[in-house]
Motif scaffolding. Sequence first.
Motif, PDB file in Angstrom:
ATOM      1  N   PRO A  99      33.626 -15.515  99.308  1.00 49.93           N
ATOM      2  CA  PRO A  99      32.835 -14.292  99.223  1.00 49.93           C
ATOM      3  C   PRO A  99      33.196 -13.283 100.394  1.00 49.93           C
ATOM      4  CG  PRO A  99      31.038 -15.553  99.812  1.00 49.93           C
ATOM      5  CD  PRO A  99      32.381 -16.552  99.675  1.00 49.93           C
ATOM      6  N   SER A 100      33.510 -13.856 101.520  1.00 50.60           N
ATOM      7  CA  SER A 100      33.649 -13.070 102.617  1.00 50.60           C
ATOM      8  C   SER A 100      34.632 -11.779 102.796  1.00 50.60           C
ATOM      9  CB  SER A 100      33.916 -14.025 103.950  1.00 50.60           C
ATOM     10  OG  SER A 100      35.280 -14.577 103.547  1.00 50.60           O
ATOM     11  N   PRO A 101      35.643 -11.581 102.099  1.00 52.92           N
ATOM     12  CA  PRO A 101      36.399 -10.511 101.901  1.00 52.92           C
ATOM     13  C   PRO A 101      35.889  -9.224 101.200  1.00 52.92           C
ATOM     14  CG  PRO A 101      37.841 -12.346 101.277  1.00 52.92           C
ATOM     15  CD  PRO A 101      36.423 -12.990 101.271  1.00 52.92           C
ATOM     16  N   PHE A 102      34.609  -9.597 100.548  1.00 55.35           N
ATOM     17  CA  PHE A 102      34.082  -8.534 100.063  1.00 55.35           C
ATOM     18  C   PHE A 102      32.724  -7.904 100.553  1.00 55.35           C
ATOM     19  CE2 PHE A 102      36.219 -11.357  97.169  1.00 55.35           C
ATOM     20  CZ  PHE A 102      37.111 -10.432  96.567  1.00 55.35           C
ATOM     21  N   VAL A 103      32.220  -8.717 101.678  1.00 54.36           N
ATOM     22  CA  VAL A 103      31.121  -8.694 102.130  1.00 54.36           C
ATOM     23  C   VAL A 103      30.876  -7.412 102.853  1.00 54.36           C
ATOM     24  CG1 VAL A 103      29.229  -9.482 103.812  1.00 54.36           C
ATOM     25  CG2 VAL A 103      30.535 -10.984 102.256  1.00 54.36           C
ATOM     26  N   GLU A 104      31.835  -6.994 103.649  1.00 54.92           N
ATOM     27  CA  GLU A 104      31.546  -5.461 104.526  1.00 54.92           C
ATOM     28  C   GLU A 104      31.608  -4.471 103.611  1.00 54.92           C
ATOM     29  OE1 GLU A 104      34.117  -3.022 107.909  1.00 54.92           O
ATOM     30  OE2 GLU A 104      34.656  -5.225 107.378  1.00 54.92           O
ATOM     31  N   ARG A 105      32.479  -4.327 102.546  1.00 51.62           N
ATOM     32  CA  ARG A 105      32.331  -3.332 101.687  1.00 51.62           C
ATOM     33  C   ARG A 105      31.163  -3.149 100.829  1.00 51.62           C
ATOM     34  NH1 ARG A 105      31.753   0.408  99.907  1.00 51.62           N
ATOM     35  NH2 ARG A 105      32.864   2.141  98.618  1.00 51.62           N
ATOM     36  N   ILE A 106      30.421  -4.357 100.290  1.00 52.03           N
ATOM     37  CA  ILE A 106      29.389  -4.313  99.649  1.00 52.03           C
ATOM     38  C   ILE A 106      28.378  -3.813 100.579  1.00 52.03           C
ATOM     39  CG2 ILE A 106      27.581  -5.651  98.514  1.00 52.03           C
ATOM     40  CD1 ILE A 106      29.978  -7.680  97.791  1.00 52.03           C
ATOM     41  N   ARG A 107      28.326  -4.267 101.827  1.00 51.75           N
ATOM     42  CA  ARG A 107      26.948  -3.969 102.796  1.00 51.75           C
ATOM     43  C   ARG A 107      27.338  -2.485 102.882  1.00 51.75           C
ATOM     44  NH1 ARG A 107      23.820  -7.370 102.635  1.00 51.75           N
ATOM     45  NH2 ARG A 107      23.958  -9.514 103.511  1.00 51.75           N
ATOM     46  N   ALA A 108      28.533  -1.645 103.381  1.00 51.89           N
ATOM     47  CA  ALA A 108      28.620  -0.354 103.444  1.00 51.89           C
ATOM     48  C   ALA A 108      28.355   0.485 102.417  1.00 51.89           C
ATOM     49  CB  ALA A 108      30.061  -0.330 103.651  1.00 51.89           C
ATOM     50  N   ALA A 109      28.170  -0.105 101.013  1.00 50.65           N
ATOM     51  CA  ALA A 109      27.481   0.508  99.970  1.00 50.65           C
ATOM     52  C   ALA A 109      26.077   0.559 100.051  1.00 50.65           C
ATOM     53  CB  ALA A 109      28.390   0.306  98.688  1.00 50.65           C
ATOM     54  N   GLY A 110      25.587  -0.190 100.723  1.00 55.66           N
ATOM     55  CA  GLY A 110      23.878  -0.294 100.716  1.00 55.66           C
ATOM     56  C   GLY A 110      23.533  -1.238  99.546  1.00 55.66           C
TER      57      GLY A 110
END
Length: 320
Positions: A99-110
Amino acid sequence: MALSTAFTKLFGVRHPIALAPMGGSAGGALAAAVSHGGGLGLLGGGYGERGWLARELPVVAASGRPWGVGFLSWAVEIDAVEQALEYGPRAVMLSFGDPSPFVERIRAAGVALIVQVTDLEETRKAVDLGADVIVAQGTESGGHGARRGRATLPFVPVAVDLAAPVPVLAAGGIADGRGVAAALALGAAGALLGTRFQATAESLVDPATAEAIVRGRGQDTERSGVLDIARGSGWAATNYTARTLGHSYLDRWRGREAELAADLEARRAYQDDVARGEVPPLPVWAGEGIDLVDDLPSAAGLVAALAAQAEDALTRAGRE
């Protein structure tokens, strides 16, 4: 007694029950119904097919209740995740793969990150990634899961201990309120159900599939890679197999997966059989809890019934 847990508090839902984001089954209407019933409806984003998402996302987003969307980590692209985030989900669930490639984008969206795991190594990685919720999936589950996983009963409490204080949802073989109660007794903050919600009025499955689930028995389910190989599915190249109801190709190729993978004519024959209507276009994904599925209710009413049954089970257990 209200079943308030870390999961219900995190998402502001009434019941510790979540819909498994089943591709092909958990569309917008089903996810919205589960959310209206007081659970967390998770849209089955699967491979991230853009047209399907464009049709189903507005349906669940219009529910006005907390909801989320799930994707297959090994198959989805970031643009599909971003498409879903535009609709304001409360959570994105990632299953099967890194899942790591998507974590930053999901986090950025709150948005809360839910990660499904099938063993302790995956659980540790989910904790390290900062998952807000972890789903511990046992091998009793319908559809895809670990080729060499752990049964739900022994796996969930170990995952709970390893993940603490991150809330864990139990998944796999849970199809009624007693299963939800058992999940809570194991230390989970709730349960994620799939097979039970396939057999509901709002599910996208073909009516014949829903009826097969209602008639099915747990002893008739089987975990195998045969049907993924026969279908030419991308799943065949992963470390995951699928639990389904019985199928003629399972009987024909059980234990001969390598032979089937090398037999182009056999795989063509499967497609021909599908075209002639001799085998269904898709396997009937079903978990071992299928014996407990005996009707096709509305999903919203089902959530309330599951919660009431869970409360009753816990109350009786406390008295006995």
